[in-house]
Design an enzyme around this catalytic site. Sequence first.
Site, mmCIF file in Angstrom:
data_model
loop_
_atom_site.group_PDB
_atom_site.id
_atom_site.type_symbol
_atom_site.label_atom_id
_atom_site.label_comp_id
_atom_site.label_asym_id
_atom_site.label_seq_id
_atom_site.Cartn_x
_atom_site.Cartn_y
_atom_site.Cartn_z
ATOM 1 N N CYS A 4 0.848 -1.204 0.000
ATOM 2 C CA CYS A 4 0.000 0.000 0.000
ATOM 3 C C CYS A 4 0.881 1.251 0.000
ATOM 4 C CB CYS A 4 -0.926 -0.016 1.220
ATOM 5 S SG CYS A 4 -1.826 1.522 1.457
ATOM 6 N N CYS A 7 0.561 3.331 3.162
ATOM 7 C CA CYS A 7 1.247 2.725 4.325
ATOM 8 C C CYS A 7 2.742 2.981 4.212
ATOM 9 C CB CYS A 7 0.941 1.235 4.419
ATOM 10 S SG CYS A 7 -0.701 0.899 5.104
ATOM 11 N N ASP A 30 -1.017 16.144 -1.966
ATOM 12 C CA ASP A 30 -1.217 15.217 -3.085
ATOM 13 C C ASP A 30 -0.114 15.447 -4.117
ATOM 14 O OD1 ASP A 30 -3.926 13.528 -4.247
ATOM 15 O OD2 ASP A 30 -2.377 14.087 -5.690
ATOM 16 N N HIS A 46 -4.269 0.925 8.427
ATOM 17 C CA HIS A 46 -4.714 0.590 7.065
ATOM 18 C C HIS A 46 -6.160 0.116 7.077
ATOM 19 C CE1 HIS A 46 -4.373 -0.652 2.853
ATOM 20 N NE2 HIS A 46 -5.233 -1.582 3.223
ATOM 21 N N ASN A 87 -13.336 9.037 -2.263
ATOM 22 C CA ASN A 87 -13.745 8.035 -3.247
ATOM 23 C C ASN A 87 -13.831 6.682 -2.573
ATOM 24 O OD1 ASN A 87 -13.854 9.744 -5.561
ATOM 25 N ND2 ASN A 87 -11.626 9.793 -5.582
ATOM 26 N N GLY A 93 -13.592 5.587 -8.897
ATOM 27 C CA GLY A 93 -12.231 5.801 -9.386
ATOM 28 C C GLY A 93 -11.184 5.759 -8.286
ATOM 29 N N HIS A 98 -6.610 2.734 0.520
ATOM 30 C CA HIS A 98 -6.366 3.078 1.929
ATOM 31 C C HIS A 98 -7.189 4.342 2.132
ATOM 32 C CE1 HIS A 98 -3.249 3.577 5.382
ATOM 33 N NE2 HIS A 98 -4.154 4.542 5.550
ATOM 34 N N HIS A 100 -8.883 7.682 2.390
ATOM 35 C CA HIS A 100 -8.296 9.034 2.393
ATOM 36 C C HIS A 100 -9.355 10.053 2.021
ATOM 37 C CE1 HIS A 100 -7.714 7.237 -1.602
ATOM 38 N NE2 HIS A 100 -7.932 8.445 -2.089
ATOM 39 N N HIS A 102 -9.681 13.787 0.297
ATOM 40 C CA HIS A 102 -9.046 14.875 -0.443
ATOM 41 C C HIS A 102 -9.581 16.183 0.136
ATOM 42 C CE1 HIS A 102 -7.753 12.382 -4.031
ATOM 43 N NE2 HIS A 102 -8.686 11.595 -3.537
HETATM 44 P P1 5GP Z 1 -8.057 8.369 -5.226
HETATM 45 O O1 5GP Z 1 -8.246 8.419 -6.706
HETATM 46 O O2 5GP Z 1 -7.675 6.993 -4.745
HETATM 47 O O3 5GP Z 1 -9.194 8.965 -4.460
HETATM 48 O O4 5GP Z 1 -6.835 9.338 -4.920
HETATM 49 C C1 5GP Z 1 -5.525 8.933 -4.730
HETATM 50 C C2 5GP Z 1 -4.673 10.184 -4.717
HETATM 51 O O5 5GP Z 1 -3.391 9.819 -4.258
HETATM 52 C C3 5GP Z 1 -4.499 10.819 -6.096
HETATM 53 O O6 5GP Z 1 -4.983 12.164 -6.065
HETATM 54 C C4 5GP Z 1 -2.991 10.757 -6.334
HETATM 55 O O7 5GP Z 1 -2.470 11.889 -6.983
HETATM 56 C C5 5GP Z 1 -2.437 10.594 -4.926
HETATM 57 N N1 5GP Z 1 -1.194 9.850 -4.878
HETATM 58 C C6 5GP Z 1 -0.933 8.657 -5.452
HETATM 59 N N2 5GP Z 1 0.322 8.257 -5.167
HETATM 60 C C7 5GP Z 1 0.857 9.228 -4.388
HETATM 61 C C8 5GP Z 1 2.145 9.385 -3.766
HETATM 62 O O8 5GP Z 1 3.037 8.559 -3.872
HETATM 63 N N3 5GP Z 1 2.335 10.520 -3.026
HETATM 64 C C9 5GP Z 1 1.357 11.459 -2.880
HETATM 65 N N4 5GP Z 1 1.664 12.536 -2.146
HETATM 66 N N5 5GP Z 1 0.142 11.342 -3.453
HETATM 67 C C10 5GP Z 1 -0.098 10.245 -4.194
HETATM 68 ZN ZN ZN Z 2 -2.390 1.305 3.631
#
Ligand code: 5GP
Ligand code: ZN
Length: 115
Positions: A4, A7, A30, A46, A87, A93, A98, A100, A102
Amino acid sequence: MDDCIFCKIIKGEIPSEKVYEDEEIIAFKDIKPVAPVHILVIPKKHISTLMELNDENMYIMEKIMKAIQKIAKEQNIAENGFRLIANCGPDSGQEVMHIHFHLLAGKKLGPKIIC
Ligand code: 5GP
Ligand code: ZN
Protein backbone atom coordinates in the site's frame (compact mmCIF):
# COMPACT_ATOMS: atom_id res chain seq x y z
CA MET A 1 -0.21 -3.64 4.20
CA ASP A 2 3.10 -4.15 2.40
CA ASP A 3 2.01 -3.07 -1.06
CA CYS A 4 0.00 0.00 0.00
CA ILE A 5 1.52 3.32 -1.15
CA PHE A 6 -0.03 5.25 1.73
CA CYS A 7 1.25 2.73 4.32
CA LYS A 8 4.70 3.26 2.80
CA ILE A 9 4.27 7.03 3.17
CA ILE A 10 3.26 6.51 6.81
CA LYS A 11 6.38 4.40 7.40
CA GLY A 12 8.56 7.01 5.66
CA GLU A 13 9.52 4.56 2.89
CA ILE A 14 8.08 6.93 0.30
CA PRO A 15 8.74 10.65 0.82
CA SER A 16 5.82 13.04 1.21
CA GLU A 17 5.23 16.67 2.11
CA LYS A 18 3.53 16.22 5.46
CA VAL A 19 1.34 19.03 6.73
CA TYR A 20 -0.09 17.33 9.83
CA GLU A 21 0.63 14.34 12.01
CA ASP A 22 -0.66 12.98 15.30
CA GLU A 23 -0.75 9.50 16.83
CA GLU A 24 -3.39 8.16 14.47
CA ILE A 25 -3.66 10.52 11.50
CA ILE A 26 -1.35 12.00 8.92
CA ALA A 27 -1.96 14.52 6.15
CA PHE A 28 0.30 15.28 3.22
CA LYS A 29 0.19 17.12 -0.11
CA ASP A 30 -1.22 15.22 -3.08
CA ILE A 31 1.48 14.44 -5.64
CA LYS A 32 -0.81 15.63 -8.47
CA PRO A 33 -2.68 18.61 -7.00
CA VAL A 34 -5.89 19.68 -8.72
CA ALA A 35 -6.30 22.84 -6.60
CA PRO A 36 -3.87 25.28 -4.95
CA VAL A 37 -4.41 23.36 -1.72
CA HIS A 38 -4.77 19.60 -2.23
CA ILE A 39 -4.08 17.61 0.89
CA LEU A 40 -4.77 13.94 1.59
CA VAL A 41 -5.88 13.12 5.13
CA ILE A 42 -5.52 9.48 6.12
CA PRO A 43 -5.63 7.21 9.17
CA LYS A 44 -2.29 5.56 10.04
CA LYS A 45 -4.18 2.30 10.42
CA HIS A 46 -4.71 0.59 7.06
CA ILE A 47 -8.40 0.49 6.21
CA SER A 48 -9.06 -0.10 2.48
CA THR A 49 -12.34 1.68 1.88
CA LEU A 50 -15.14 3.46 3.68
CA MET A 51 -17.08 0.19 3.45
CA GLU A 52 -14.50 -1.43 5.76
CA LEU A 53 -15.46 0.89 8.61
CA ASN A 54 -17.16 -0.90 11.48
CA ASP A 55 -18.00 -0.45 15.16
CA GLU A 56 -14.37 -1.07 16.16
CA ASN A 57 -12.61 1.36 13.82
CA MET A 58 -15.31 3.99 13.21
CA TYR A 59 -13.84 6.18 15.98
CA ILE A 60 -11.12 7.10 13.48
CA MET A 61 -13.63 9.13 11.44
CA GLU A 62 -14.16 11.52 14.35
CA LYS A 63 -10.38 11.89 14.68
CA ILE A 64 -10.02 12.54 10.96
CA MET A 65 -12.69 15.25 11.02
CA LYS A 66 -11.06 16.92 14.02
CA ALA A 67 -7.68 16.78 12.24
CA ILE A 68 -9.30 18.35 9.15
CA GLN A 69 -10.55 21.26 11.25
CA LYS A 70 -7.04 21.81 12.62
CA ILE A 71 -5.46 21.55 9.18
CA ALA A 72 -8.02 23.99 7.73
CA LYS A 73 -7.10 26.55 10.39
CA GLU A 74 -3.36 25.99 9.94
CA GLN A 75 -3.61 26.29 6.15
CA ASN A 76 -5.79 29.43 6.44
CA ILE A 77 -8.64 27.91 4.46
CA ALA A 78 -11.17 27.63 7.28
CA GLU A 79 -12.83 30.94 6.46
CA ASN A 80 -12.96 30.77 2.65
CA GLY A 81 -13.83 27.10 2.80
CA PHE A 82 -12.83 23.85 1.24
CA ARG A 83 -14.21 20.68 -0.32
CA LEU A 84 -13.76 17.16 1.03
CA ILE A 85 -13.87 14.21 -1.33
CA ALA A 86 -13.70 10.54 -0.40
CA ASN A 87 -13.75 8.04 -3.25
CA CYS A 88 -14.97 4.55 -2.42
CA GLY A 89 -14.72 1.57 -4.74
CA PRO A 90 -14.32 1.05 -8.48
CA ASP A 91 -17.06 3.35 -9.83
CA SER A 92 -15.67 6.28 -7.84
CA GLY A 93 -12.23 5.80 -9.39
CA GLN A 94 -10.56 5.12 -6.03
CA GLU A 95 -6.93 4.39 -6.94
CA VAL A 96 -5.31 3.97 -3.55
CA MET A 97 -7.01 1.37 -1.40
CA HIS A 98 -6.37 3.08 1.93
CA ILE A 99 -9.10 5.41 3.18
CA HIS A 100 -8.30 9.03 2.39
CA PHE A 101 -10.04 12.37 2.24
CA HIS A 102 -9.05 14.87 -0.44
CA LEU A 103 -9.04 18.37 1.08
CA LEU A 104 -9.33 20.85 -1.78
CA ALA A 105 -9.15 24.62 -1.41
CA GLY A 106 -7.37 27.81 -2.32
CA LYS A 107 -9.64 29.02 -5.12
CA LYS A 108 -13.29 29.04 -6.14
CA LEU A 109 -13.79 25.37 -6.95
CA GLY A 110 -15.63 24.16 -10.04
CA PRO A 111 -18.70 21.94 -10.42
CA LYS A 112 -19.37 19.77 -7.43
CA ILE A 113 -20.04 16.55 -9.30
CA ILE A 114 -18.29 15.48 -12.45
CA CYS A 115 -19.85 12.42 -14.09
P1 5GP B 1 -8.06 8.37 -5.23
O1 5GP B 1 -8.25 8.42 -6.71
O2 5GP B 1 -7.67 6.99 -4.75
O3 5GP B 1 -9.19 8.97 -4.46
O4 5GP B 1 -6.84 9.34 -4.92
C1 5GP B 1 -5.52 8.93 -4.73
C2 5GP B 1 -4.67 10.18 -4.72
O5 5GP B 1 -3.39 9.82 -4.26
C3 5GP B 1 -4.50 10.82 -6.10
O6 5GP B 1 -4.98 12.16 -6.06
C4 5GP B 1 -2.99 10.76 -6.33
O7 5GP B 1 -2.47 11.89 -6.98
C5 5GP B 1 -2.44 10.59 -4.93
N1 5GP B 1 -1.19 9.85 -4.88
C6 5GP B 1 -0.93 8.66 -5.45
N2 5GP B 1 0.32 8.26 -5.17
C7 5GP B 1 0.86 9.23 -4.39
C8 5GP B 1 2.14 9.38 -3.77
O8 5GP B 1 3.04 8.56 -3.87
N3 5GP B 1 2.34 10.52 -3.03
C9 5GP B 1 1.36 11.46 -2.88
N4 5GP B 1 1.66 12.54 -2.15
N5 5GP B 1 0.14 11.34 -3.45
C10 5GP B 1 -0.10 10.24 -4.19
ZN1 ZN C 1 -2.39 1.31 3.63
